[in-house]
Design an enzyme around this catalytic site. Structure first.
Site, PDB file in Angstrom:
ATOM      1  N   GLN A  60      -0.185  17.327   2.031  1.00  0.00           N
ATOM      2  CA  GLN A  60      -1.306  18.279   1.860  1.00  0.00           C
ATOM      3  C   GLN A  60      -2.494  17.875   1.726  1.00  0.00           C
ATOM      4  O   GLN A  60      -3.384  18.866   1.930  1.00  0.00           O
ATOM      5  CB  GLN A  60      -0.733  18.527   0.194  1.00  0.00           C
ATOM      6  CG  GLN A  60      -1.045  17.560  -0.816  1.00  0.00           C
ATOM      7  CD  GLN A  60      -0.650  17.915  -2.216  1.00  0.00           C
ATOM      8  OE1 GLN A  60      -0.610  19.207  -2.479  1.00  0.00           O
ATOM      9  NE2 GLN A  60      -0.789  16.810  -3.099  1.00  0.00           N
ATOM     10  N   ARG A 120      -3.538  -0.703  -0.737  1.00  0.00           N
ATOM     11  CA  ARG A 120      -2.887   0.498  -0.454  1.00  0.00           C
ATOM     12  C   ARG A 120      -2.980   1.107   0.969  1.00  0.00           C
ATOM     13  O   ARG A 120      -2.138   1.512   1.693  1.00  0.00           O
ATOM     14  CB  ARG A 120      -2.698   1.761  -1.545  1.00  0.00           C
ATOM     15  CG  ARG A 120      -2.062   1.306  -2.780  1.00  0.00           C
ATOM     16  CD  ARG A 120      -2.170   2.345  -3.833  1.00  0.00           C
ATOM     17  NE  ARG A 120      -1.495   2.222  -4.958  1.00  0.00           N
ATOM     18  CZ  ARG A 120      -0.222   2.523  -5.073  1.00  0.00           C
ATOM     19  NH1 ARG A 120       0.437   3.281  -4.058  1.00  0.00           N
ATOM     20  NH2 ARG A 120       0.489   2.184  -6.191  1.00  0.00           N
ATOM     21  N   TYR A 171      -6.016  -9.495  -9.052  1.00  0.00           N
ATOM     22  CA  TYR A 171      -5.489 -10.366  -8.226  1.00  0.00           C
ATOM     23  C   TYR A 171      -6.131 -10.069  -6.769  1.00  0.00           C
ATOM     24  O   TYR A 171      -6.904  -9.058  -6.743  1.00  0.00           O
ATOM     25  CB  TYR A 171      -3.884 -10.188  -7.815  1.00  0.00           C
ATOM     26  CG  TYR A 171      -3.347  -8.908  -7.535  1.00  0.00           C
ATOM     27  CD1 TYR A 171      -3.649  -8.157  -6.387  1.00  0.00           C
ATOM     28  CD2 TYR A 171      -2.956  -8.057  -8.672  1.00  0.00           C
ATOM     29  CE1 TYR A 171      -3.244  -6.689  -6.255  1.00  0.00           C
ATOM     30  CE2 TYR A 171      -2.631  -6.797  -8.522  1.00  0.00           C
ATOM     31  CZ  TYR A 171      -2.862  -6.141  -7.363  1.00  0.00           C
ATOM     32  OH  TYR A 171      -2.234  -4.911  -7.257  1.00  0.00           O
TER      33      TYR A 171
END
Length: 398
Positions: free
Chosen positions: A33, A106, A214
């Protein structure tokens, strides 16, 4: 021509499923989308159970080159820095579990999976999300947000916790706000004092909140997630630009290894953490759910991406057999339900421990702190992760 598959959602789970299925000879199209592939939220942790799957899909080496391998996972007191436990990672984890434990951005993981999908001739369509579906004798008719219809043999709903595919399958069941929000952000490592952030998965626990930090991208970036209990979330959006000063105030008085990271932070996002009860049904004849669409994970075991990656492998495995699609989907559901439910509920339990939310949890932390002097809690903590990290799907399924 192989089985024609439509996947709703081009996140980590959707792209991983597309890659795994295309390698089984399926004809795969992904409908997303969003207008572009962007991942807000920065870092994630890829434990060995996920890396086994990614290795089988021939993307593990590229992911390792883009990521960061921490030496340990450490839980510490929010003010004193005292250790509750330390679990070895790095080379020890690789030797123990047969695969690496990595931190990765990501966007880097998504980009790697996307490029691998394109090499396998997967079609990816943006600004074109799945709205609903209807089953027929010929398969499934998928309605897109531009009102067009696409015919397929199988629809996979990898469209997140707000899944339209799940709503169509099971009816509208709104996700529940957990009473917790998470600030997420990154800081360029050169802006911080040398060795301030240790090369580990650093978890700081305190009353009503916790902080994780991290490294990403070979140590060039420091990623953080700061979770706080809140009951006053009124915004309609689930994530929005965060107020960095509000974040700094929330963690005022914490250990300098936390506050100095926040002092160097220029911007962040604020996410409301929503949850759903574990489902007992993921499939509907020619339709299957995957990842957050069927088992959204709170971030307290760092297994959200890993479970979606595992789902992808299992689904592709059974679809690659000679079984009818409904039978293959049933086998997928049967293998995944218990594992994901256990991890989903385990993540919930950790929220209470991390936030010292009861006298019992405070006592548990006190015991852990005392045992750590004798090295016992380290072994206890590591053993609790063995069932998660030691799960090797490619070996299990053959």
């Amino acid at each position: 021509m192989g089985t024609k598959i439509v996947i709703a959602g081009a996140g980590i789970g959707g792209l991983c499923a597309a890659l795994a299925m295309s390698k089984k000879g399926c004809d795969v199209a992904v409908y997303e989308q969003s207008a572009e592939l962007t991942e807000v939220g920065a870092g994630l942790q890829l434990s060995p159970n996920a890396m086994h799957v990614l290795a089988s899909l021939n993307v593990a080496d590229e992911i390792k080159a883009l990521g960061f391998q921490p030496s340990a996972a450490v839980m510490r007191h929010y003010q004193t820095g005292a250790h509750y436990f330390s679990v070895p990672l790095g080379a020890q984890a690789t030797q123990k579990y047969g695969a690496d434990y990595l931190h990765i951005h990501r966007a880097d993981l998504q980009s790697t999976l996307y490029k691998a999908c394109l090499k396998e001739n997967v079609s990816v369509y943006l600004s074109c999300g799945v709205v609903s579906y209807q089953l027929s004798e010929k398969g499934v008719s998928v309605e897109l947000q531009n009102s067009t219809q696409v015919q397929a043999d199988l629809l996979v709903g990898a469209d997140g916790i707000k899944s339209k595919v799940q709503s169509c399958m099971l009816g509208q069941t709104p996700a529940v706000f957990t009473g917790q929000v998470a600030w997420r952000g990154t800081v360029e490592a050169y802006k911080l004092p040398n060795n301030l952030v240790k090369p580990k998965a650093n978890l700081w626990v305190g009353p009503g909140q916790h902080f994780v930090s991290y490294y990403l991208r070979g140590g060039d970036l420091v990623n953080f997630v700061a979770v706080q209990e809140r009951v006053d979330w009124q915004q309609e959006s689930w994530n929005e630009p965060g107020d960095i000063n509000e974040l700094k105030d929330a963690f005022k008085g914490w250990h300098p290894e936390v506050t100095e990271v926040l002092d160097a932070t220029e911007s962040c996002f604020l996410w409301a953490l929503f949850d759903r009860k574990p489902l007992n049904q993921w499939v509907d004849k020619q339709v299957a759910l995957l990842g957050d669409a069927c088992h959204p994970m709170l971030p307290f075991l760092a297994q959200g991406a890993a479970m979606a990656i595992e789902d992808s492998y299992v689904l592709a495995h059974y679809l690659g057999s000679d079984l009818p699609i409904p039978t293959a989907l049933k086998k997928y559901q049967d293998l995944r339900l218990a594992r994901t439910k256990g991890i989903q509920l385990g993540a919930r339990k950790n929220a209470g421990l991390y936030h010292m939310s009861s006298p019992t949890n405070q006592a548990k932390l006190a015991v852990l702190s005392g045992l750590s002097k004798f090295g016992l809690s380290d072994a206890m903590a590591a053993s609790k992760l063995d069932d998660i990290y030691g799960y090797n799907l490619p070996k299990k399924l053959g």
